[in-house]
Design a protein around this motif. Structure first.
Motif, PDB file in Angstrom:
ATOM      1  N   HIS A 111       0.824  -1.211  -0.057  1.00 60.66           N
ATOM      2  CA  HIS A 111      -0.125   0.055  -0.056  1.00 60.66           C
ATOM      3  C   HIS A 111       0.891   1.148  -0.126  1.00 60.66           C
ATOM      4  N   ASN A 112       2.210   1.138  -0.113  1.00 62.51           N
ATOM      5  CA  ASN A 112       2.872   2.262  -0.278  1.00 62.51           C
ATOM      6  C   ASN A 112       2.888   2.850  -1.786  1.00 62.51           C
ATOM      7  N   VAL A 113       2.855   4.185  -1.591  1.00 62.81           N
ATOM      8  CA  VAL A 113       2.569   4.849  -2.925  1.00 62.81           C
ATOM      9  C   VAL A 113       3.586   5.974  -3.304  1.00 62.81           C
ATOM     10  N   ASN A 114       5.081   5.691  -2.586  1.00 66.02           N
ATOM     11  CA  ASN A 114       6.164   6.434  -3.011  1.00 66.02           C
ATOM     12  C   ASN A 114       6.505   6.079  -4.451  1.00 66.02           C
ATOM     13  N   LYS A 115       7.407   7.034  -5.022  1.00 64.52           N
ATOM     14  CA  LYS A 115       8.090   6.747  -6.133  1.00 64.52           C
ATOM     15  C   LYS A 115       9.325   7.164  -6.272  1.00 64.52           C
ATOM     16  N   PRO A 116      10.387   6.714  -7.180  1.00 62.85           N
ATOM     17  CA  PRO A 116      11.502   6.883  -7.082  1.00 62.85           C
ATOM     18  C   PRO A 116      11.959   8.461  -7.131  1.00 62.85           C
ATOM     19  N   GLY A 117      11.181   9.205  -7.930  1.00 66.40           N
ATOM     20  CA  GLY A 117      11.814  10.541  -7.830  1.00 66.40           C
ATOM     21  C   GLY A 117      12.239  10.870  -8.975  1.00 66.40           C
ATOM     22  N   PRO A 118      12.626  11.978  -9.472  1.00 65.41           N
ATOM     23  CA  PRO A 118      13.324  12.636 -10.716  1.00 65.41           C
ATOM     24  C   PRO A 118      14.785  12.542 -10.487  1.00 65.41           C
ATOM     25  N   LYS A 119      15.322  11.939 -11.545  1.00 68.04           N
ATOM     26  CA  LYS A 119      16.708  11.987 -11.651  1.00 68.04           C
ATOM     27  C   LYS A 119      17.359  13.287 -11.758  1.00 68.04           C
ATOM     28  N   ASP A 120      18.674  13.244 -11.479  1.00 66.09           N
ATOM     29  CA  ASP A 120      19.558  14.451 -11.401  1.00 66.09           C
ATOM     30  C   ASP A 120      18.748  15.756 -10.383  1.00 66.09           C
ATOM     31  N   VAL A 121      17.991  15.420  -9.495  1.00 67.54           N
ATOM     32  CA  VAL A 121      17.540  16.364  -8.503  1.00 67.54           C
ATOM     33  C   VAL A 121      17.931  15.839  -7.052  1.00 67.54           C
ATOM     34  N   THR A 122      18.667  16.907  -6.290  1.00 65.31           N
ATOM     35  CA  THR A 122      19.176  16.524  -5.026  1.00 65.31           C
ATOM     36  C   THR A 122      18.002  15.842  -4.172  1.00 65.31           C
ATOM     37  N   GLY A 123      18.584  14.980  -3.700  1.00 64.23           N
ATOM     38  CA  GLY A 123      17.641  14.050  -2.585  1.00 64.23           C
ATOM     39  C   GLY A 123      16.940  12.989  -3.323  1.00 64.23           C
ATOM     40  N   THR A 124      16.413  12.172  -2.213  1.00 67.54           N
ATOM     41  CA  THR A 124      15.887  10.816  -2.705  1.00 67.54           C
ATOM     42  C   THR A 124      14.223  11.003  -2.333  1.00 67.54           C
ATOM     43  N   GLY A 125      13.678  10.447  -3.406  1.00 66.83           N
ATOM     44  CA  GLY A 125      12.107  10.468  -3.294  1.00 66.83           C
ATOM     45  C   GLY A 125      11.155  11.667  -3.652  1.00 66.83           C
ATOM     46  N   ASN A 126      11.870  12.854  -4.027  1.00 60.29           N
ATOM     47  CA  ASN A 126      11.249  13.927  -4.370  1.00 60.29           C
ATOM     48  C   ASN A 126      10.048  13.542  -5.041  1.00 60.29           C
ATOM     49  N   THR A 127       8.858  13.968  -4.835  1.00 64.40           N
ATOM     50  CA  THR A 127       7.759  13.560  -5.796  1.00 64.40           C
ATOM     51  C   THR A 127       6.635  14.161  -5.525  1.00 64.40           C
ATOM     52  N   ASN A 128       5.513  14.049  -6.258  1.00 67.93           N
ATOM     53  CA  ASN A 128       4.218  14.578  -6.086  1.00 67.93           C
ATOM     54  C   ASN A 128       3.141  13.420  -6.500  1.00 67.93           C
ATOM     55  N   LEU A 129       2.050  13.483  -5.516  1.00 68.49           N
ATOM     56  CA  LEU A 129       1.250  12.319  -5.607  1.00 68.49           C
ATOM     57  C   LEU A 129      -0.076  13.127  -5.967  1.00 68.49           C
ATOM     58  N   VAL A 130      -0.757  12.950  -7.242  1.00 61.75           N
ATOM     59  CA  VAL A 130      -2.009  13.327  -7.691  1.00 61.75           C
ATOM     60  C   VAL A 130      -3.108  12.854  -7.109  1.00 61.75           C
ATOM     61  N   ILE A 131      -4.073  13.558  -6.526  1.00 66.00           N
ATOM     62  CA  ILE A 131      -5.303  12.822  -5.920  1.00 66.00           C
ATOM     63  C   ILE A 131      -6.470  13.211  -7.024  1.00 66.00           C
ATOM     64  N   ASN A 132      -7.135  12.522  -7.653  1.00 58.71           N
ATOM     65  CA  ASN A 132      -8.197  12.678  -8.386  1.00 58.71           C
ATOM     66  C   ASN A 132      -9.543  13.124  -7.633  1.00 58.71           C
ATOM     67  N   ASN A 133     -10.450  13.750  -8.298  1.00 58.69           N
ATOM     68  CA  ASN A 133     -11.604  13.856  -7.722  1.00 58.69           C
ATOM     69  C   ASN A 133     -12.688  12.651  -7.657  1.00 58.69           C
ATOM     70  N   SER A 134     -13.842  12.882  -7.019  1.00 57.82           N
ATOM     71  CA  SER A 134     -14.617  11.693  -6.560  1.00 57.82           C
ATOM     72  C   SER A 134     -15.054  10.932  -7.831  1.00 57.82           C
ATOM     73  N   LYS A 135     -15.288  11.555  -9.052  1.00 52.63           N
ATOM     74  CA  LYS A 135     -15.590  10.789 -10.167  1.00 52.63           C
ATOM     75  C   LYS A 135     -14.331  10.450 -11.054  1.00 52.63           C
TER      76      LYS A 135
END
Length: 366
Positions: A146-170
């Motif tokens: 149930h984990n929703v992490n992503k690897p994150g963008p390459k060539d950006v400082t840090g580990t696991g920088n990401t964004n999680l989009v939440i869709n509307n109820s429909k």
């Protein structure tokens, strides 16, 4: 010759088995986290719980897990954010890292609740002994169902920088977004031949992280046709947290704080410094300019729980969840242990309706 050849083949096969076994134990083949969709419920509501600073070894304090279980049962959130410093230096082996992470993951996994992590300044303290760094740990986190992490963008400082989009109820359009940032660990010993004596020596967000946020935010707006309101989670707070508390970059008095309480609608406690880095990398200014982030929430400073509205963006803490880490001290040592809850409504103007702290003592956990 035949005997030597056979011996060589056996050695090679054994080596392959050994390498494969180690990789299987601590790496992940990929369970398709991209398929873990986030979506508002049919009533248009969505709830986030933030746990901070579990900060323990392989024998996680039972009260920490009890607190997590109790909050999850009481709130039934849609996602939990573990916002850094899950582990400490007291872990000695890779097996113990996996044991700790299994224990930390269990409250969400047992309930089928989606969850994600950011990294804090202590999460790699064990690395010299265990050989597992943030990249290795992220792979382990991502291996849970149930984990929703992503690897994150390459060539950006840090580990696991990401964004999680939440869709509307429909499930037709993004209604909200969660930013996860790796706020780093510690400042280097020196920059340009100058040390940091007299300055705060934690890390700071790098310029490429600010650029990544701005570019990703713009692309999301272009794709959806509108700015997507969002919350940002990072372990180490931004310097603006301190300015907001006093409504001033220089006047650090109780009188200035009282003015700030009214001006910035501050609630909660500040019992230690805003322990940030020596440089302000401009993330807050970038968020202010983009206009999509409705709040930035951190941990790191275990006994700070305040939240306020700083020029349209909420800045706030979640108190420490972990009973194995430092607290207030004395008889009140565990008074601020807890979790922060965020209530979202896709029909509300900013989507973020409210946020509050829940404390362990309210559930009789001590």
């Amino acid at each position: 010759m035949k005997l030597k050849s056979l011996t060589g083949i056996i050695i090679i096969v054994c080596a392959v088995i050994l390498v494969t076994t180690n990789f299987t134990t601590f790496s992940v083949q990929g369970k398709g986290n991209e398929n873990e969709k986030l979506q508002f419920n049919s009533d248009g509501k969505y709830k986030i719980v933030q746990f901070n600073d579990i900060q323990d070894d392989e024998d996680v304090d039972s009260r920490t897990i009890e607190l997590m279980n109790t909050v999850l049962d009481d709130q039934n959130p849609d996602i939990a954010i573990l916002n850094g410093d899950m582990l400490t230096a007291e872990i000695d082996t890779a097996e113990e890292v996996k044991q700790a992470l299994d224990t930390i993951a269990q409250p969400m996994e047992d309930r089928g609740i989606q969850w994600a992590v950011t990294f804090g300044n202590h999460d790699e303290d064990h690395t010299p002994k265990t050989g597992l760094d943030e990249t290795d740990m992220l792979e382990i986190y991502m291996s849970y169902e149930h984990n929703v992490n992503k690897p994150g963008p390459k060539d950006v400082t840090g580990t696991g920088n990401t964004n999680l989009v939440i869709n509307n109820s429909k499930n037709t359009d993004p209604a909200f977004n969660i930013w996860l940032f790796d706020s780093g660990r510690y400042a280097p010993d020196e920059v340009a031949g100058q040390n940091f004596d007299g300055y705060q020596t934690w890390d700071w967000l790098r310029h490429d992280q600010v650029e990544w946020y701005s570019e990703t935010s713009e692309k999301l707006e272009q794709t959806t046709g509108h700015k997507v309101p969002s919350l940002a989670f990072m372990h180490i707070p931004l310097p603006e947290f301190e300015n907001m508390w006093y409504a001033s970059p220089s006047d650090r008095t109780e009188e200035s704080h009282q003015k700030a309480v009214e001006k910035h609608n501050i609630v909660g406690e500040k019992n230690e410094c805003v322990c940030t880095g020596p440089f302000n990398s401009g993330m807050f200014a970038a968020m202010l300019e983009r206009g999509d982030v409705k709040g930035v929430f951190s941990g790191h400073d275990h006994i700070n729980t305040f939240v306020g509205d700083y020029y349209g963006i909420k800045l706030g803490y979640a108190g420490s969840t972990g009973f194995g880490s430092y607290g207030l001290g004395g008889e009140e040592n565990d008074r601020l242990r807890g979790a922060r809850v965020f209530n979202l409504d896709e029909n509300a103007e900013d989507v973020l309706v409210d946020t509050k702290m829940l404390f362990a003592e309210d559930f009789g956990i001590q």
